[in-house]
Design a protein around this motif. Structure first.
Motif, mmCIF file in Angstrom:
data_model
loop_
_atom_site.group_PDB
_atom_site.id
_atom_site.type_symbol
_atom_site.label_atom_id
_atom_site.label_comp_id
_atom_site.label_asym_id
_atom_site.label_seq_id
_atom_site.Cartn_x
_atom_site.Cartn_y
_atom_site.Cartn_z
ATOM 1 N N SER A 33 -0.299 -6.942 -6.666
ATOM 2 C CA SER A 33 -0.916 -6.978 -5.339
ATOM 3 C C SER A 33 -1.401 -5.578 -4.952
ATOM 4 O O SER A 33 -0.982 -4.568 -5.513
ATOM 5 C CB SER A 33 0.077 -7.493 -4.296
ATOM 6 O OG SER A 33 1.075 -6.524 -4.064
ATOM 7 N N HIS A 34 -2.265 -5.554 -3.964
ATOM 8 C CA HIS A 34 -2.797 -4.265 -3.500
ATOM 9 C C HIS A 34 -1.649 -3.374 -3.001
ATOM 10 O O HIS A 34 -1.613 -2.176 -3.314
ATOM 11 C CB HIS A 34 -3.837 -4.478 -2.395
ATOM 12 C CG HIS A 34 -4.368 -3.208 -1.831
ATOM 13 N ND1 HIS A 34 -5.173 -2.360 -2.561
ATOM 14 C CD2 HIS A 34 -4.175 -2.621 -0.619
ATOM 15 C CE1 HIS A 34 -5.471 -1.306 -1.819
ATOM 16 N NE2 HIS A 34 -4.884 -1.453 -0.629
ATOM 17 N N GLY A 35 -0.733 -3.937 -2.245
ATOM 18 C CA GLY A 35 0.401 -3.163 -1.730
ATOM 19 C C GLY A 35 1.284 -2.618 -2.838
ATOM 20 O O GLY A 35 1.733 -1.474 -2.792
ATOM 21 N N ALA A 36 1.532 -3.447 -3.846
ATOM 22 C CA ALA A 36 2.372 -3.015 -4.963
ATOM 23 C C ALA A 36 1.702 -1.880 -5.730
ATOM 24 O O ALA A 36 2.355 -0.902 -6.096
ATOM 25 C CB ALA A 36 2.647 -4.190 -5.896
ATOM 26 N N ALA B 123 -0.438 0.209 -4.547
ATOM 27 C CA ALA B 123 -0.473 1.393 -3.682
ATOM 28 C C ALA B 123 0.892 2.070 -3.613
ATOM 29 O O ALA B 123 0.986 3.295 -3.540
ATOM 30 C CB ALA B 123 -0.934 0.997 -2.283
ATOM 31 N N MET B 124 1.960 1.290 -3.640
ATOM 32 C CA MET B 124 3.313 1.842 -3.496
ATOM 33 C C MET B 124 3.874 2.437 -4.782
ATOM 34 O O MET B 124 4.682 3.369 -4.743
ATOM 35 C CB MET B 124 4.282 0.759 -3.011
ATOM 36 C CG MET B 124 4.094 0.357 -1.578
ATOM 37 S SD MET B 124 4.366 1.715 -0.436
ATOM 38 C CE MET B 124 6.070 2.102 -0.745
#
Length: 136
Positions: free
Chosen positions: A78-81, A83-84
């Protein structure tokens, strides 16, 4: 945030985990100094138990376990994963990171080991001194 005077790295004002770790590491250094000055002694059996635990921790810290912590974690696609992931990796290995603190711990474990050995020697010396008073 403020800049840590020792390292120049921004740190939280009230970081109880960091403060506790700093105190624990300082206490390990003081433990060695106290034992060297003869302020306490440890029975051989207790000392061997302490040494076994210290050496187990040294072995674990010297193993490949830490190397996996500085890798980018697989958090998913995912985009969040995505990014993190780099931030999680940075937190583990930056100047204030978990791996840095483990290295600090590894450094003072030698002090703790020396302190225990000295405390055991203090105990033997005390035993000889007391035993000598009974022979007179």
């Amino acid at each position: 945030m403020y800049e840590d005077e020792k390292t120049g790295v921004p740190a939280a004002w009230n970081d109880p985990a960091r403060t506790a770790l700093d105190q624990m590491l300082e206490n390990m250094k003081n433990f060695k100094v106290s034992a060297a000055s003869g302020q306490f002694s440890v029975t051989p059996a207790s000392g061997e138990d302490l040494l076994r635990v210290i050496r187990m921790l040294q072995d674990w810290l010297g193993g490949d376990h830490a190397n996996t912590l500085d890798q980018k974690p697989m958090l998913g696609g995912s985009h969040g994963a995505r990014a993190m992931a780099p931030f999680v990796q940075q937190i583990a290995s930056d100047q204030q990171g978990f791996l840095t603190q483990l290295n600090r711990l590894r450094d003072v474990l030698a002090d703790a080991e020396n302190g225990v050995c000295q405390a055991m020697a203090n105990y033997r010396q005390n035993e000889r001194a007391v035993a000598g008073t009974f022979g007179k």
